[in-house]
Enzyme design. Sequence first.
Site, PDB file in Angstrom:
ATOM      1  N   ARG A  80     -18.141  -3.254  17.669  1.00 21.74           N
ATOM      2  CA  ARG A  80     -17.341  -4.451  17.423  1.00 21.74           C
ATOM      3  C   ARG A  80     -16.039  -4.440  18.208  1.00 21.74           C
ATOM      4  O   ARG A  80     -15.214  -3.530  18.067  1.00 21.74           O
ATOM      5  CB  ARG A  80     -17.051  -4.607  15.918  1.00 21.74           C
ATOM      6  CG  ARG A  80     -16.342  -5.929  15.623  1.00 21.74           C
ATOM      7  CD  ARG A  80     -16.240  -6.250  14.133  1.00 21.74           C
ATOM      8  NE  ARG A  80     -17.541  -6.180  13.521  1.00 21.74           N
ATOM      9  CZ  ARG A  80     -17.859  -5.341  12.557  1.00 21.74           C
ATOM     10  NH1 ARG A  80     -16.967  -4.514  12.072  1.00 21.74           N
ATOM     11  NH2 ARG A  80     -19.075  -5.316  12.064  1.00 21.74           N
ATOM     12  N   CYS A  82       0.132   4.769   6.974  1.00 22.15           N
ATOM     13  CA  CYS A  82      -0.536   4.650   8.272  1.00 22.15           C
ATOM     14  C   CYS A  82       0.414   3.955   9.251  1.00 22.15           C
ATOM     15  O   CYS A  82       0.824   2.810   9.001  1.00 22.15           O
ATOM     16  CB  CYS A  82      -1.828   3.851   8.125  1.00 22.15           C
ATOM     17  SG  CYS A  82      -2.840   4.419   6.738  1.00 22.15           S
ATOM     18  N   CYS A 132       0.832  -1.216   0.000  1.00 21.15           N
ATOM     19  CA  CYS A 132       0.000   0.000   0.000  1.00 21.15           C
ATOM     20  C   CYS A 132       0.866   1.264   0.000  1.00 21.15           C
ATOM     21  O   CYS A 132       1.833   1.372   0.748  1.00 21.15           O
ATOM     22  CB  CYS A 132      -0.911  -0.006   1.207  1.00 21.15           C
ATOM     23  SG  CYS A 132      -2.072   1.369   1.206  1.00 21.15           S
ATOM     24  N   CYS A 189     -19.380  -6.782   3.362  1.00 22.68           N
ATOM     25  CA  CYS A 189     -18.713  -5.557   3.800  1.00 22.68           C
ATOM     26  C   CYS A 189     -17.403  -5.470   3.027  1.00 22.68           C
ATOM     27  O   CYS A 189     -16.808  -6.499   2.700  1.00 22.68           O
ATOM     28  CB  CYS A 189     -18.442  -5.616   5.298  1.00 22.68           C
ATOM     29  SG  CYS A 189     -17.558  -4.171   5.931  1.00 22.68           S
ATOM     30  N   CYS A 220       0.093   0.220  10.323  1.00 26.05           N
ATOM     31  CA  CYS A 220      -0.327  -0.805   9.364  1.00 26.05           C
ATOM     32  C   CYS A 220       0.807  -1.648   8.798  1.00 26.05           C
ATOM     33  O   CYS A 220       1.759  -1.131   8.201  1.00 26.05           O
ATOM     34  CB  CYS A 220      -1.098  -0.171   8.219  1.00 26.05           C
ATOM     35  SG  CYS A 220      -1.791  -1.438   7.123  1.00 26.05           S
TER      36      CYS A 220
HETATM   37  N1  SAM Z   1      -6.695   0.390   2.972  1.00 30.70           N
HETATM   38  C1  SAM Z   1      -8.004   0.602   3.470  1.00 30.70           C
HETATM   39  C2  SAM Z   1      -8.073   1.694   4.490  1.00 30.70           C
HETATM   40  O1  SAM Z   1      -7.103   2.028   5.130  1.00 30.70           O
HETATM   41  O2  SAM Z   1      -9.162   2.236   4.692  1.00 30.70           O
HETATM   42  C3  SAM Z   1      -8.641  -0.649   4.039  1.00 30.70           C
HETATM   43  C4  SAM Z   1      -7.828  -1.634   4.840  1.00 30.70           C
HETATM   44  S1  SAM Z   1      -7.158  -1.037   6.379  1.00 30.70           S
HETATM   45  C5  SAM Z   1      -6.019  -2.297   6.818  1.00 30.70           C
HETATM   46  C6  SAM Z   1      -8.541  -1.140   7.508  1.00 30.70           C
HETATM   47  C7  SAM Z   1      -8.350  -0.709   8.931  1.00 30.70           C
HETATM   48  O3  SAM Z   1      -7.605  -1.684   9.648  1.00 30.70           O
HETATM   49  C8  SAM Z   1      -7.590   0.558   9.218  1.00 30.70           C
HETATM   50  O4  SAM Z   1      -8.366   1.707   9.041  1.00 30.70           O
HETATM   51  C9  SAM Z   1      -7.238   0.401  10.673  1.00 30.70           C
HETATM   52  O5  SAM Z   1      -8.238   0.960  11.486  1.00 30.70           O
HETATM   53  C10 SAM Z   1      -7.204  -1.095  10.867  1.00 30.70           C
HETATM   54  N2  SAM Z   1      -5.842  -1.559  11.194  1.00 30.70           N
HETATM   55  C11 SAM Z   1      -4.808  -1.655  10.342  1.00 30.70           C
HETATM   56  N3  SAM Z   1      -3.703  -2.092  10.967  1.00 30.70           N
HETATM   57  C12 SAM Z   1      -4.038  -2.286  12.265  1.00 30.70           C
HETATM   58  C13 SAM Z   1      -3.332  -2.725  13.415  1.00 30.70           C
HETATM   59  N4  SAM Z   1      -2.046  -3.032  13.350  1.00 30.70           N
HETATM   60  N5  SAM Z   1      -3.984  -2.809  14.583  1.00 30.70           N
HETATM   61  C14 SAM Z   1      -5.292  -2.479  14.656  1.00 30.70           C
HETATM   62  N6  SAM Z   1      -6.014  -2.055  13.602  1.00 30.70           N
HETATM   63  C15 SAM Z   1      -5.407  -1.947  12.418  1.00 30.70           C
HETATM   64 FE1  SF4 Z   2      -2.892   1.176   3.311  1.00 26.87          FE
HETATM   65 FE2  SF4 Z   2      -2.820  -0.008   5.670  1.00 26.87          FE
HETATM   66 FE3  SF4 Z   2      -3.269   2.598   5.526  1.00 26.87          FE
HETATM   67 FE4  SF4 Z   2      -5.166   0.860   4.657  1.00 26.87          FE
HETATM   68  S1  SF4 Z   2      -4.432   1.100   6.755  1.00 26.87           S
HETATM   69  S2  SF4 Z   2      -4.464   2.750   3.639  1.00 26.87           S
HETATM   70  S3  SF4 Z   2      -3.827  -0.762   3.868  1.00 26.87           S
HETATM   71  S4  SF4 Z   2      -1.372   1.559   4.905  1.00 26.87           S
END
Ligand code: SAM
Ligand code: SF4
Length: 354
Positions: free
Chosen positions: A287, A84, A80, A155, A87
């Site tokens: 949730r 974030c 990606c 979803c 992530c």
């Molecule tokens: N890329 C898209 C986005 O960011 O909206 C969808 C997938 S993203 C992985 C979905 C959500 O997963 C993120 O908004 C975040 O809230 C959650 N998430 C990601 N990594 C995480 C982590 N290490 N611990 C807890 N929640 C996490």
């Molecule tokens: Fe990309 Fe992870 Fe951020 Fe979703 S949460 S936009 S997968 S970096």
Amino acid sequence: MSATLAPTAAPAVQSAQPIQLHRRTPAPMAPGLWSVEAIQALLDKPLMDLLFEAQTVHRQHWPAGDIELATLLSVKTGGCPENCGYCPQAAEFDTGVKAEKLMEVEEVVRAAQAAKDAGATRFCMGAAWRAPKDRDIEKVSALIGAVKGLGLQTCATLGMLESHQAQALKDAGLDYYNHNLDTAPEYYTDVVSTRAYQDRLDTLQNVRNAGISVCCGGIVGMGEAPVHRAGLIEQLANLQPYPESVPINSLVRVPGTPLADSDPIDPFDFVRMIAVARITMPKARVRLSAGRQQMGEAVQALCFMAGANSIFYGDKLLVTGNPDVDADVQLLAKLGLNGHRTTTTEAEHAHHHA
Ligand code: SAM
Ligand code: SF4
Ligand code: DTB
């Protein structure tokens, strides 16, 4: 305690009185509007008072003991372009997650059927995109149609959406779109710099306008201050209408991500977030999301007491672990919770704001 907490009620409790057991619940500023102070006051309540209040609200709006089981599948993993800080799928971080292509329909259907057979009622497909291209929307639409054909609620979480893309997903049969605000606006820039809070709000509006139910929550345990936790709830609870589903994630600390060394959240503070989400958004599915593997059964039980009525169910979240299905079946049985048949209908969930 601020004066805004009790706009019409009896005079506010004086700060000289240390015992707060009989303190009135702070009221929202106006119907549907929660101040950050009111939310902070809820978070600060004695835990047993907060739990009692949350469970009371819960039972006014939901059948006791009903837990929704939602299974996640990462249909497009890794690589990606966003950054974030939590992530494991951001290309920039060295987390060992390899970038993969979008999965084929047959493979997704197999996973969805297995989730259904195990008792899930909702199937959530995640993609590590900043924003899908129109070509991606076409392909994901096929996935949605196939999963819906199995009789599961659908979803998806695919990143930022434009309005025509949201409409296309709705037409394909999408029931919910997950797009988290993650934290308070004031802390957001500490967590991600490749997009702005307003981008998230814009996508949520596009999803709403398309008639898709909104799944929106956040993450705690990212080094945020208490005021940021209250600020996240403030954003969520004041959305008009508030989301139908509110995932509260506890950060899964993945080595290689910038937030890997964050101090873990105190488990009771996590329970408090669940309770305050329940109280401020009574009709939402709250949730208990990421982080259950690290949580222990007793803390999870407190989360259910606090009003959580949905979990991610399946051995994996997107790329990290989740409790085994067998362990969850046992936990629900031990607690006398009913995870395998929801007692409210999908239509009720989808239209409770109408
Ligand atoms: N890329 C898209 C986005 O960011 O909206 C969808 C997938 S993203 C992985 C979905 C959500 O997963 C993120 O908004 C975040 O809230 C959650 N998430 C990601 N990594 C995480 C982590 N290490 N611990 C807890 N929640 C996490
Ligand atoms: Fe990309 Fe992870 Fe951020 Fe979703 S949460 S936009 S997968 S970096
Ligand atoms: C949400 O709020 N939590 C889920 C889902 N929405 C997509 C994702 C949790 C991800 C946890 C880390 C991982 O496995 O990538």
